[in-house]
Design an enzyme around this catalytic site. Structure first.
Site, mmCIF file in Angstrom:
data_model
loop_
_atom_site.group_PDB
_atom_site.id
_atom_site.type_symbol
_atom_site.label_atom_id
_atom_site.label_comp_id
_atom_site.label_asym_id
_atom_site.label_seq_id
_atom_site.Cartn_x
_atom_site.Cartn_y
_atom_site.Cartn_z
ATOM 1 N N CYS A 116 41.896 -1.462 -1.273
ATOM 2 C CA CYS A 116 40.883 -1.457 -0.215
ATOM 3 C C CYS A 116 40.563 -0.030 0.225
ATOM 4 O O CYS A 116 39.393 0.355 0.344
ATOM 5 C CB CYS A 116 41.363 -2.289 0.973
ATOM 6 S SG CYS A 116 40.111 -2.516 2.263
ATOM 7 N N CYS A 117 41.599 0.764 0.448
ATOM 8 C CA CYS A 117 41.387 2.162 0.832
ATOM 9 C C CYS A 117 40.668 2.925 -0.280
ATOM 10 O O CYS A 117 39.856 3.816 -0.016
ATOM 11 C CB CYS A 117 42.715 2.841 1.148
ATOM 12 S SG CYS A 117 43.440 2.371 2.736
ATOM 13 N N CYS A 205 41.609 1.801 10.353
ATOM 14 C CA CYS A 205 40.772 0.603 10.378
ATOM 15 C C CYS A 205 41.385 -0.443 11.309
ATOM 16 O O CYS A 205 42.606 -0.524 11.445
ATOM 17 C CB CYS A 205 40.626 0.031 8.971
ATOM 18 S SG CYS A 205 39.669 1.079 7.848
ATOM 19 N N CYS A 208 44.232 -2.792 10.136
ATOM 20 C CA CYS A 208 45.434 -2.107 9.630
ATOM 21 C C CYS A 208 46.087 -1.195 10.659
ATOM 22 O O CYS A 208 46.947 -0.379 10.322
ATOM 23 C CB CYS A 208 45.086 -1.300 8.375
ATOM 24 S SG CYS A 208 44.332 -2.284 7.070
ATOM 25 N N CYS A 233 46.911 6.492 2.955
ATOM 26 C CA CYS A 233 45.760 5.783 2.395
ATOM 27 C C CYS A 233 45.296 6.405 1.098
ATOM 28 O O CYS A 233 44.537 5.798 0.353
ATOM 29 C CB CYS A 233 44.607 5.779 3.397
ATOM 30 S SG CYS A 233 44.007 7.427 3.797
#
Length: 244
Positions: A116-117, A205, A208, A233
């Site tokens: 995702c990162c 985010c 997270c 990240c």
């Protein structure tokens, strides 16, 4: 004029004991195509310092699409407070749509935050840094003793340099502590993210990030479901891994 990459380790040693403002002055004197990365958290300090040296400082921020509402409000407040243009970097739409279609919106809770990162943060950052000569970050050694304890004030960026092109990275707050940061914010009454008033220390985010408890380290509020050694990240991981 730009720094010779062979001079960087020597300069890092020479400037290790100098003030963040002196490090920023060096960066601003050496590079025209220099950008400051601002995340909307406590790196407001490095932005304030740089802006006071050069109000024309070029600033970018990563909008992952998953930030807290308070962070978006803070970014706009900063833009107006300093009278700067804030370049917003967004994920590639097709790559993001493909990722979400395949993995859903919360895959990182099961598979880890890396993919995702990679889509939301690393790819847009790589795209930006491919066209600049040097950049400034707000990372500090005390943010993550396990992974950032050896961050130098100046380095060749091992994560985002390319063939025949060395990207220089300045970390003027490397030797600052969280206490130093907040003493600066309070003393000069500069803007800060309102989430800090609710126990958020390291802000990323929304899915997270969570507040921390007394005596917890600030990075324990990030990706709390993962091992402590995984709390990066990828923005700085290439350099951190290179240093062991």
């Amino acid at each position: 004029m730009a720094l010779d990459v062979f001079d960087v380790p020597k300069l890092a040693e020479e400037y290790a004991g100098k003030s963040p403002q002196q490090i920023l002055k060096l960066a601003l004197d050496q590079y025209d195509d220099l950008w400051l990365s601002f995340s909307g958290a406590d790196d407001i300090v490095v932005l304030d310092m740089a802006w006071k040296i050069n109000p024309q400082i070029k600033v970018f921020t990563l909008d992952t699409g998953r930030l807290h509402p308070e962070t978006y409000q803070f970014l706009e407040k900063v833009r107006k407070h300093y009278g700067i243009q804030l370049e917003i970097l967004s994920p590639d739409q097709q790559a993001l749509e493909a990722y979400v279609k395949e993995k859903g919106l919360f895959d990182f809770y099961e598979s880890g935050h890396g993919e995702c990162c990679g889509v939301r943060k690393i790819a847009p950052l790589r795209r930006k840094l491919a066209g600049v000569d040097a950049w400034i970050t707000g990372q500090r050694k005390d943010q993550s003793p396990g992974t950032r304890s050896h961050v130098p004030v100046i380095e060749v960026d091992g994560g985002f340099s390319g063939p025949g092109r060395e990207l220089i990275k300045f970390n003027p707050l490397a030797n600052y502590t969280s206490e130093d940061v907040w003493n600066y914010i309070r003393m000069l009454e500069i803007p800060y993210n309102s989430l800090h008033e609710r126990g958020f220390v390291s802000i990323g985010c929304e899915p997270c990030t969570r507040p921390i408890l007394p005596n917890q380290h600030e990075r324990e509020g990030r990706w709390w479901w993962e091992e402590a050694t995984q709390k990066e990240c990828g923005l700085h991981a290439g350099n951190l891994i290179a240093k062991g």
